[in-house]
Design a protein around this motif. Structure first.
Motif, PDB file in Angstrom:
ATOM      1  N   VAL A  32      47.979   6.755 -23.142  1.00 52.01           N
ATOM      2  CA  VAL A  32      47.590   7.697 -24.192  1.00 52.01           C
ATOM      3  C   VAL A  32      46.104   8.018 -24.073  1.00 52.01           C
ATOM      4  N   ASP A  33      45.755   9.231 -24.583  1.00 53.09           N
ATOM      5  CA  ASP A  33      44.344   9.623 -24.600  1.00 53.09           C
ATOM      6  C   ASP A  33      43.687   9.163 -25.905  1.00 53.09           C
ATOM      7  N   LYS A  34      42.451   9.582 -26.117  1.00 57.68           N
ATOM      8  CA  LYS A  34      41.708   9.105 -27.293  1.00 57.68           C
ATOM      9  C   LYS A  34      42.297   9.608 -28.605  1.00 57.68           C
ATOM     10  N   ASN A  35      43.167  10.635 -28.535  1.00 58.34           N
ATOM     11  CA  ASN A  35      43.844  11.142 -29.731  1.00 58.34           C
ATOM     12  C   ASN A  35      45.241  10.546 -29.891  1.00 58.34           C
ATOM     13  N   HIS A  36      45.538   9.511 -29.110  1.00 61.70           N
ATOM     14  CA  HIS A  36      46.829   8.823 -29.140  1.00 61.70           C
ATOM     15  C   HIS A  36      47.975   9.704 -28.656  1.00 61.70           C
ATOM     16  N   GLN A  37      47.646  10.709 -27.836  1.00 53.07           N
ATOM     17  CA  GLN A  37      48.674  11.579 -27.269  1.00 53.07           C
ATOM     18  C   GLN A  37      49.128  11.025 -25.915  1.00 53.07           C
ATOM     19  N   VAL A  38      50.443  11.028 -25.690  1.00 48.11           N
ATOM     20  CA  VAL A  38      51.000  10.522 -24.439  1.00 48.11           C
ATOM     21  C   VAL A  38      50.619  11.458 -23.292  1.00 48.11           C
ATOM     22  N   LEU A  39      50.165  10.870 -22.194  1.00 49.05           N
ATOM     23  CA  LEU A  39      49.678  11.658 -21.059  1.00 49.05           C
ATOM     24  C   LEU A  39      50.750  11.943 -20.013  1.00 49.05           C
ATOM     25  N   ARG A  40      51.768  11.129 -19.949  1.00 47.43           N
ATOM     26  CA  ARG A  40      52.867  11.340 -18.990  1.00 47.43           C
ATOM     27  C   ARG A  40      54.051  10.482 -19.434  1.00 47.43           C
ATOM     28  N   ASN A  41      55.214  10.740 -18.853  1.00 48.51           N
ATOM     29  CA  ASN A  41      56.359   9.878 -19.121  1.00 48.51           C
ATOM     30  C   ASN A  41      56.032   8.435 -18.750  1.00 48.51           C
ATOM     31  N   SER A  42      56.686   7.511 -19.426  1.00 42.20           N
ATOM     32  CA  SER A  42      56.523   6.100 -19.089  1.00 42.20           C
ATOM     33  C   SER A  42      57.212   5.801 -17.767  1.00 42.20           C
ATOM     34  N   ILE A  43      56.511   5.106 -16.882  1.00 42.11           N
ATOM     35  CA  ILE A  43      57.117   4.564 -15.660  1.00 42.11           C
ATOM     36  C   ILE A  43      57.736   3.234 -16.074  1.00 42.11           C
ATOM     37  N   ILE A  44      59.075   3.171 -16.079  1.00 41.88           N
ATOM     38  CA  ILE A  44      59.742   2.035 -16.724  1.00 41.88           C
ATOM     39  C   ILE A  44      60.028   0.908 -15.731  1.00 41.88           C
ATOM     40  N   TRP A  45      60.635  -0.142 -16.250  1.00 42.05           N
ATOM     41  CA  TRP A  45      60.787  -1.425 -15.558  1.00 42.05           C
ATOM     42  C   TRP A  45      61.491  -1.326 -14.216  1.00 42.05           C
ATOM     43  N   CYS A  46      62.503  -0.441 -14.085  1.00 43.67           N
ATOM     44  CA  CYS A  46      63.289  -0.402 -12.846  1.00 43.67           C
ATOM     45  C   CYS A  46      62.766   0.615 -11.844  1.00 43.67           C
ATOM     46  N   ASP A  47      61.603   1.200 -12.092  1.00 39.89           N
ATOM     47  CA  ASP A  47      60.974   2.126 -11.152  1.00 39.89           C
ATOM     48  C   ASP A  47      60.379   1.345  -9.981  1.00 39.89           C
ATOM     49  N   SER A  48      60.597   1.839  -8.775  1.00 45.29           N
ATOM     50  CA  SER A  48      60.207   1.083  -7.571  1.00 45.29           C
ATOM     51  C   SER A  48      59.052   1.711  -6.797  1.00 45.29           C
ATOM     52  N   ARG A  49      58.416   2.734  -7.343  1.00 44.87           N
ATOM     53  CA  ARG A  49      57.421   3.467  -6.553  1.00 44.87           C
ATOM     54  C   ARG A  49      56.187   2.638  -6.188  1.00 44.87           C
ATOM     55  N   ALA A  50      55.898   1.605  -6.964  1.00 47.08           N
ATOM     56  CA  ALA A  50      54.641   0.865  -6.771  1.00 47.08           C
ATOM     57  C   ALA A  50      54.813  -0.418  -5.978  1.00 47.08           C
ATOM     58  N   VAL A  51      55.984  -0.627  -5.371  1.00 47.32           N
ATOM     59  CA  VAL A  51      56.231  -1.877  -4.634  1.00 47.32           C
ATOM     60  C   VAL A  51      55.186  -2.096  -3.543  1.00 47.32           C
ATOM     61  N   GLU A  52      54.927  -1.086  -2.736  1.00 45.93           N
ATOM     62  CA  GLU A  52      53.980  -1.252  -1.629  1.00 45.93           C
ATOM     63  C   GLU A  52      52.566  -1.522  -2.146  1.00 45.93           C
ATOM     64  N   ILE A  53      52.199  -0.892  -3.255  1.00 52.41           N
ATOM     65  CA  ILE A  53      50.873  -1.119  -3.838  1.00 52.41           C
ATOM     66  C   ILE A  53      50.739  -2.572  -4.282  1.00 52.41           C
ATOM     67  N   GLY A  54      51.770  -3.073  -4.961  1.00 50.27           N
ATOM     68  CA  GLY A  54      51.741  -4.459  -5.418  1.00 50.27           C
ATOM     69  C   GLY A  54      51.757  -5.444  -4.270  1.00 50.27           C
ATOM     70  N   ASP A  55      52.552  -5.149  -3.244  1.00 46.44           N
ATOM     71  CA  ASP A  55      52.617  -6.050  -2.083  1.00 46.44           C
ATOM     72  C   ASP A  55      51.274  -6.116  -1.364  1.00 46.44           C
ATOM     73  N   LYS A  56      50.605  -4.968  -1.243  1.00 45.82           N
ATOM     74  CA  LYS A  56      49.289  -4.957  -0.580  1.00 45.82           C
ATOM     75  C   LYS A  56      48.268  -5.749  -1.409  1.00 45.82           C
ATOM     76  N   ALA A  57      48.329  -5.607  -2.730  1.00 42.97           N
ATOM     77  CA  ALA A  57      47.415  -6.381  -3.582  1.00 42.97           C
ATOM     78  C   ALA A  57      47.658  -7.874  -3.423  1.00 42.97           C
ATOM     79  N   PHE A  58      48.929  -8.260  -3.290  1.00 43.59           N
ATOM     80  CA  PHE A  58      49.292  -9.662  -3.095  1.00 43.59           C
ATOM     81  C   PHE A  58      48.637 -10.203  -1.823  1.00 43.59           C
ATOM     82  N   GLU A  59      48.656  -9.397  -0.767  1.00 40.78           N
ATOM     83  CA  GLU A  59      48.038  -9.816   0.496  1.00 40.78           C
ATOM     84  C   GLU A  59      46.517  -9.827   0.394  1.00 40.78           C
ATOM     85  N   ASP A  60      45.954  -8.770  -0.195  1.00 46.14           N
ATOM     86  CA  ASP A  60      44.493  -8.624  -0.202  1.00 46.14           C
ATOM     87  C   ASP A  60      43.819  -9.604  -1.156  1.00 46.14           C
TER      88      ASP A  60
END
Length: 494
Positions: free
Chosen positions: A90-118
């Protein structure tokens, strides 16, 4: 005094009103009648609109009021349970900026795996008790990398329950339990993880004020109170993710106690007092609802993304003309083992217990002259039970040795066949209760508002409605080993 519980699920929002004197549900409702949509713009993506959750909350509360039996003005505290790991911005006016990326979304797997290594495996596991994996921190990093124009507008990040509390009260808070489920919490320093914040380049100012789970998270505004027929100023006194809340609803609070649920996803959740972790982060450890720095209470969570979601798909594909209770009765017509038909339930995103691999759902060994609708329905239930067994064996590797599992008599545990299959697959007896997530949220509100002197008082009238013991573990072991061979075959191809 009455207590209002709100459960923000993936499929619907459920609410209930509980009488604090006897802890009994007076009325409950859910909205919508059909399942809420999941927006999937690309393979592996899953989003929902936070505004949709808020609208559904209002509709569910209105439906509950219509059932009567209580005066809404007598509600004195509100508790919220919510689908875990979702990212709300949300922004400073409490307005939602985008849809929620929910629990079963897999788009960030590679980002998380790289952070785990780094960051380093040892640093992540010893401090956060988990890999960054596909959790909320990695999802936020994905937005930062791919949608910088949105990221730059963020005032606060939240989990789904934080958002609903904000809509009710105008205030934004979070908890150690919530931060830990997002992999933002350092258990060694009992605060925000400097490793995660620094690695991803997040600002401390993005995070809400941290409060205990059982405490005031704001008071309902005059405008919202009028719209929901509630009293202005009543507090939100409890917020927790759906799985810690499910454990609370079953009075699972002490080390060694274990809860299970089989809704859209399937979970086994055990309580520990040790800052322990799975070296492969296949099961995950979060701060439980009663976590405190001086009294460690951790929830060790096994998650299977596709349990009820698989059964829904099977219904739509093979049983659209029958109800879920009818499906369960039809499944009984097939023999144990479904005459060799095997089903893998892994078609709802990357599975943490499979090292974040996307194996997909599979229906295997079909004999066109033998297998019927009954076989398909039973194979689905057996496949889900086998997935629970596979995950429970990982938990056993990490020191969790349940001798009893508590579950609410809801979702897939409404099926006698599934419950029997679950206990035969795992070899662990199950106690069933008539408690659910919205009831747990209501009782949590009573604890947070100090209407109850303790959690023990809140659950003093909780009764076992069914007890199921393993009766065919040897026969089912053959089914499980065959099912596991099918899974191993698919894992070897990934």
């Amino acid at each position: 005094m009455l207590l209002l519980g709100i459960d923000i699920g993936t499929s619907s929002v459920k609410v209930c009103v509980v009488n604090s004197e006897d802890q009994q549900v007076i009325a409950s409702a859910h909205y919508p009648e059909t399942e809420s949509p999941i927006i999937s713009l690309q393979t592996g993506w899953a989003e929902q609109s936070p505004d949709m959750w808020w609208q559904q909350t209002g509709q569910a509360i209105a439906l509950c009021h219509k059932k009567g039996g209580y005066d809404p003005k007598d509600i004195s505290a509100i508790g919220i349970a919510y689908q875990m790991h979702g990212l709300v911005l949300v922004d400073k006016n409490h307005q939602v900026l985008r849809n929620s990326i929910i629990w079963c979304d897999s788009r960030a797997v590679e980002i998380g795996d790289k952070a785990f290594e780094d960051i380093g495996h040892e640093a992540c596991l010893s401090h956060m008790l988990n890999s960054p994996g596909n959790f909320t921190a990695a999802k936020l990093a994905w937005v930062k990398q791919n949608e910088p124009e949105i990221y730059d507008q963020i005032d606060k990040i939240m989990l789904p329950g934080d958002y609903i509390a904000m809509k009710l009260t105008g205030e934004i808070t979070t908890s150690a339990s919530a931060l830990s489920e997002g992999i933002f919490f350092d258990f060694q320093f009992n605060g925000l993880s400097k490793d995660i914040i620094d690695y991803f380049g997040f600002s401390d100012g993005l995070f809400p004020t941290v409060k205990p789970v059982f405490s005031s998270h704001g008071r309902i505004t005059t405008e919202v109170a009028a719209a929901l027929q509630l009293t202005t100023g009543i507090p939100v006194t409890y917020k927790a993710g759906d799985q810690p809340n499910n454990a609370l609803s079953l009075n699972v609070l002490k080390p060694g106690e274990v809860a299970a649920t089989a809704g859209t996803s399937g979970v086994i959740y055990g309580i520990s007092d040790q800052l322990a972790y799975d070296p492969q982060s296949r099961v995950n450890t979060f701060a439980h609802v009663n976590y405190a720095n001086e009294r460690k209470r951790l929830g060790v969570l096994l998650c299977i993304n596709g349990t009820g979601s698989l059964y829904r798909w099977v219904k739509n594909a093979f049983g659209s003309a029958v109800s879920y209770p009818q499906m369960n009765e039809i499944a009984k017509k097939a023999p144990l083992g479904s005459d060799g038909l095997r089903m893998l339930p892994f078609g709802n995103g990357a599975e943490r217990m499979l090292n974040n691999k996307q194996v997909g759902a599979h229906l295997q060994n079909i004999d066109l002259n033998l297998h019927t609708q009954a076989h398909i329905f039973r194979a689905a239930q057996e496949g889900i039970a086998c997935a629970f067994r596979y995950g429970l064996d990982i938990m056993r590797e990490n020191g969790m040795q349940p001798t009893m599992i508590r579950a609410g008599k809801t979702n897939m545990f409404l099926s006698e066949l599934f419950t029997e299959t679950f206990v035969n697959a795992t070899g662990v007896p199950v106690e069933l209760y008539n408690n659910d997530g919205s009831m747990g949220a209501a009782l949590g509100a009573g604890i947070g508002a100090e209407i109850f002197s303790s959690a023990a008082e809140a659950f003093s009238n909780s009764k076992v409605v069914a007890y199921v013991e393993p009766a065919a573990t040897d026969a089912f072991e053959e089914v499980y080993q065959d099912w596991k061979a099918v899974l191993d075959q698919h894992l070897s191809n990934k």
